[in-house]
Design a protein around this motif. Structure first.
Motif, PDB file in Angstrom:
ATOM      1  N   SER A   1       0.859  -1.175   0.000  1.00 37.68           N
ATOM      2  CA  SER A   1       0.000   0.000   0.000  1.00 37.68           C
ATOM      3  C   SER A   1       0.903   1.235   0.000  1.00 37.68           C
ATOM      4  N   LYS A   2       0.626   2.197  -0.883  1.00 36.59           N
ATOM      5  CA  LYS A   2       1.473   3.376  -1.003  1.00 36.59           C
ATOM      6  C   LYS A   2       0.638   4.595  -1.339  1.00 36.59           C
ATOM      7  N   LYS A   3       0.886   5.696  -0.641  1.00 30.67           N
ATOM      8  CA  LYS A   3       0.205   6.960  -0.941  1.00 30.67           C
ATOM      9  C   LYS A   3       1.001   7.704  -1.998  1.00 30.67           C
ATOM     10  N   ILE A   4       0.293   8.163  -3.022  1.00 30.72           N
ATOM     11  CA  ILE A   4       0.926   8.896  -4.113  1.00 30.72           C
ATOM     12  C   ILE A   4       0.105  10.148  -4.386  1.00 30.72           C
ATOM     13  N   LYS A   5       0.805  11.270  -4.510  1.00 33.79           N
ATOM     14  CA  LYS A   5       0.153  12.549  -4.762  1.00 33.79           C
ATOM     15  C   LYS A   5       0.049  12.782  -6.266  1.00 33.79           C
TER      16      LYS A   5
END
Length: 87
Positions: free
Chosen positions: A4-8
């Protein structure tokens, strides 16, 4: 493997139709399941219509969820495509 990774989103126009279509084509190159979460919405990244329903604007932070053997490769490709290293 599950990642799981947050990307802007750094495109000034957000995740508009052309970018969403290109992202779907990129995701489809991998065997892993890829989902995108924005707020309470969770969609399959293999569907342009689902991506557009998220109404992603510039600067929005999306959580990408990868599940499969090539999850890491898919993550790296999507980060490169979106032009950032994630949040």
């Amino acid at each position: 493997m599950k990642i799981s990774k947050k990307i802007k989103v750094m495109d000034p126009k957000g995740l508009h139709l052309r970018v969403a279509a290109q992202l779907v084509l990129l995701v489809r190159k991998y065997k892993s399941n890829v989902f995108i979460q924005k707020g309470l919405g969770l969609v399959n990244a293999r569907s342009v219509l689902c991506l557009l329903q998220l109404a992603v604007v510039f600067g929005a932070e999306l959580t990408f969820i990868f599940d499969g053997d090539d999850a890491l490769q898919a993550l790296e490709a999507i980060q490169k495509f979106l032009g950032n290293k994630g949040a």
